[in-house]
Design an enzyme around this catalytic site. Structure first.
Site, PDB file in Angstrom:
ATOM      1  N   LYS A  34      22.766  40.142  41.937  1.00 31.82           N
ATOM      2  CA  LYS A  34      23.295  40.227  43.314  1.00 31.82           C
ATOM      3  C   LYS A  34      24.784  40.576  43.304  1.00 31.82           C
ATOM      4  O   LYS A  34      25.209  41.507  43.987  1.00 31.82           O
ATOM      5  CB  LYS A  34      23.133  38.889  44.057  1.00 31.82           C
ATOM      6  N   ARG A  73      26.024  36.212  29.968  1.00 36.43           N
ATOM      7  CA  ARG A  73      27.273  36.055  30.716  1.00 36.43           C
ATOM      8  C   ARG A  73      28.051  34.834  30.201  1.00 36.43           C
ATOM      9  O   ARG A  73      29.280  34.859  30.146  1.00 36.43           O
ATOM     10  CB  ARG A  73      26.980  35.899  32.207  1.00 36.43           C
TER      11      ARG A  73
HETATM   12  P1  B4P Z   1      26.681  32.414  42.555  1.00 35.05           P
HETATM   13  O1  B4P Z   1      28.061  32.777  42.189  1.00 35.05           O
HETATM   14  O2  B4P Z   1      26.102  33.112  43.744  1.00 35.05           O
HETATM   15  O3  B4P Z   1      25.830  32.627  41.218  1.00 35.05           O
HETATM   16  P2  B4P Z   1      24.511  33.426  40.777  1.00 35.05           P
HETATM   17  O4  B4P Z   1      23.343  33.075  41.617  1.00 35.05           O
HETATM   18  O5  B4P Z   1      24.410  33.188  39.298  1.00 35.05           O
HETATM   19  O6  B4P Z   1      24.716  34.950  41.031  1.00 35.05           O
HETATM   20  P3  B4P Z   1      25.724  36.026  40.477  1.00 35.05           P
HETATM   21  O7  B4P Z   1      25.891  36.941  41.596  1.00 35.05           O
HETATM   22  O8  B4P Z   1      26.953  35.426  39.911  1.00 35.05           O
HETATM   23  O9  B4P Z   1      25.057  36.684  39.222  1.00 35.05           O
HETATM   24  P4  B4P Z   1      24.347  38.099  39.093  1.00 35.05           P
HETATM   25  O10 B4P Z   1      22.955  37.847  39.460  1.00 35.05           O
HETATM   26  O11 B4P Z   1      25.059  39.236  39.753  1.00 35.05           O
HETATM   27  O12 B4P Z   1      26.567  30.837  42.821  1.00 35.05           O
HETATM   28  C1  B4P Z   1      27.099  29.851  41.934  1.00 35.05           C
HETATM   29  C2  B4P Z   1      26.975  28.441  42.537  1.00 35.05           C
HETATM   30  O13 B4P Z   1      27.759  28.340  43.763  1.00 35.05           O
HETATM   31  C3  B4P Z   1      25.569  27.978  42.974  1.00 35.05           C
HETATM   32  O14 B4P Z   1      24.817  27.467  41.884  1.00 35.05           O
HETATM   33  C4  B4P Z   1      25.942  26.887  44.039  1.00 35.05           C
HETATM   34  O15 B4P Z   1      26.318  25.675  43.421  1.00 35.05           O
HETATM   35  C5  B4P Z   1      27.159  27.466  44.735  1.00 35.05           C
HETATM   36  N1  B4P Z   1      26.782  28.244  45.944  1.00 35.05           N
HETATM   37  C6  B4P Z   1      27.004  29.586  46.126  1.00 35.05           C
HETATM   38  N2  B4P Z   1      26.513  29.984  47.314  1.00 35.05           N
HETATM   39  C7  B4P Z   1      25.970  28.870  47.908  1.00 35.05           C
HETATM   40  C8  B4P Z   1      25.272  28.650  49.141  1.00 35.05           C
HETATM   41  N3  B4P Z   1      25.058  29.645  50.019  1.00 35.05           N
HETATM   42  N4  B4P Z   1      24.839  27.399  49.416  1.00 35.05           N
HETATM   43  C9  B4P Z   1      25.067  26.383  48.567  1.00 35.05           C
HETATM   44  N5  B4P Z   1      25.699  26.535  47.386  1.00 35.05           N
HETATM   45  C10 B4P Z   1      26.145  27.768  47.046  1.00 35.05           C
HETATM   46  O16 B4P Z   1      24.544  38.497  37.544  1.00 35.05           O
HETATM   47  C11 B4P Z   1      24.240  37.662  36.467  1.00 35.05           C
HETATM   48  C12 B4P Z   1      24.487  38.362  35.118  1.00 35.05           C
HETATM   49  O17 B4P Z   1      23.535  39.390  34.913  1.00 35.05           O
HETATM   50  C13 B4P Z   1      25.841  39.038  34.981  1.00 35.05           C
HETATM   51  O18 B4P Z   1      26.368  38.723  33.721  1.00 35.05           O
HETATM   52  C14 B4P Z   1      25.558  40.517  35.047  1.00 35.05           C
HETATM   53  O19 B4P Z   1      26.453  41.299  34.287  1.00 35.05           O
HETATM   54  C15 B4P Z   1      24.169  40.595  34.494  1.00 35.05           C
HETATM   55  N6  B4P Z   1      23.403  41.719  35.078  1.00 35.05           N
HETATM   56  C16 B4P Z   1      23.392  42.090  36.375  1.00 35.05           C
HETATM   57  N7  B4P Z   1      22.583  43.175  36.545  1.00 35.05           N
HETATM   58  C17 B4P Z   1      22.040  43.458  35.317  1.00 35.05           C
HETATM   59  C18 B4P Z   1      21.118  44.454  34.821  1.00 35.05           C
HETATM   60  N8  B4P Z   1      20.564  45.376  35.638  1.00 35.05           N
HETATM   61  N9  B4P Z   1      20.793  44.424  33.516  1.00 35.05           N
HETATM   62  C19 B4P Z   1      21.350  43.516  32.684  1.00 35.05           C
HETATM   63  N10 B4P Z   1      22.227  42.568  33.078  1.00 35.05           N
HETATM   64  C20 B4P Z   1      22.572  42.532  34.373  1.00 35.05           C
END
Ligand code: B4P
Length: 189
Positions: free
Chosen positions: A13, A127
């Site tokens: 995302k 990551r």
């Molecule tokens: P987030 O920061 O939103 O964390 P996330 O779900 O891990 O998503 P993120 O966007 O960082 O990772 P991505 O999938 O892009 O939330 C962290 C915390 O904050 C939550 O656990 C909660 O505690 C709190 N929180 C946030 N919003 C909240 C809400 N609305 N309500 C309550 N609490 C909330 O990427 C992951 C990895 O994959 C990266 O390293 C990337 O480089 C890699 N990647 C991406 N695309 C790829 C691909 N095509 N191939 C290979 N690797 C890939």
């Protein structure tokens, strides 16, 4: 373009939100990033959020809802936004719907990124090796996936019922996923 990105942790995302926001010239609003910067700056919000984040639990709805409502009030959201990581619960989705209804500016589309669970774990552990996020350990990742299944996955039905849900295959190279996402956006509008 008023857009929500939905998907489990590690679905890409955050990665895709940056690219979509640049393509449409609209702000990228990532609740996780806002919380992390508040934790770094040791603000009241950061202190309130840190324990939940480190455990992989969700920050309480009322805290997140207020934060997002305030952010959406800012001028740069006038032409649209990409919401990344919000909503994450049905009450958050209901609140967002109410906030946008008051402004007569409903969501245009919800992109749902689909990735098998084994791939999610390997991306997040990857990551962890490069960024050292405190919630990217194996135990916490397990909890985050469970929280996704129980609290966030019901949003797929919520948005499907409103005709907004658009699935995107999020496997493969980042550029390929971006191409699929942009194509889905063009055909949704
Ligand atoms: P987030 O920061 O939103 O964390 P996330 O779900 O891990 O998503 P993120 O966007 O960082 O990772 P991505 O999938 O892009 O939330 C962290 C915390 O904050 C939550 O656990 C909660 O505690 C709190 N929180 C946030 N919003 C909240 C809400 N609305 N309500 C309550 N609490 C909330 O990427 C992951 C990895 O994959 C990266 O390293 C990337 O480089 C890699 N990647 C991406 N695309 C790829 C691909 N095509 N191939 C290979 N690797 C890939």
């Amino acid at each position: 373009m008023r857009l929500v990105l939905l998907g489990p942790p590690g679905a890409g995302k955050g990665t895709q939100a940056v690219r979509i926001a640049a393509e449409y010239g609209i702000p990228h609003i990532a609740t996780g990033d806002i919380f992390r910067s508040n934790v770094r700056e040791e603000t009241e919000l950061g202190v309130a959020a840190q324990g939940y984040m480190d455990a992989g639990d969700l920050v309480p709805d009322h805290v997140v809802n207020q934060m997002v409502a305030d952010r959406l009030e800012q001028r740069d959201c006038g032409d649209g936004f990409v919401l990344d990581g919000y909503p994450r619960t049905v009450p958050q989705a209901e609140e967002l719907e109410a906030v946008l209804a008051r402004r007569q500016s409903p969501l245009d589309v919800v992109l749902s990124f689909e990735v098998p669970e084994e791939e999610l774990v390997s991306r997040l552990l990857g990551r962890a090796a490069t960024e050292g996020r405190t919630d990217d350990t194996e135990a916490v990742i397990g909890n985050r996936l469970e929280v996704y299944r129980t609290q966030t996955a019901p949003l797929e039905k919520f948005y499907a019922e409103r005709g907004l849900l658009t699935p995107v295959d999020a496997m493969g190279p980042v550029e390929d996923v971006t191409r699929r996402a942009l194509k889905a956006l063009r055909s949704s509008g």
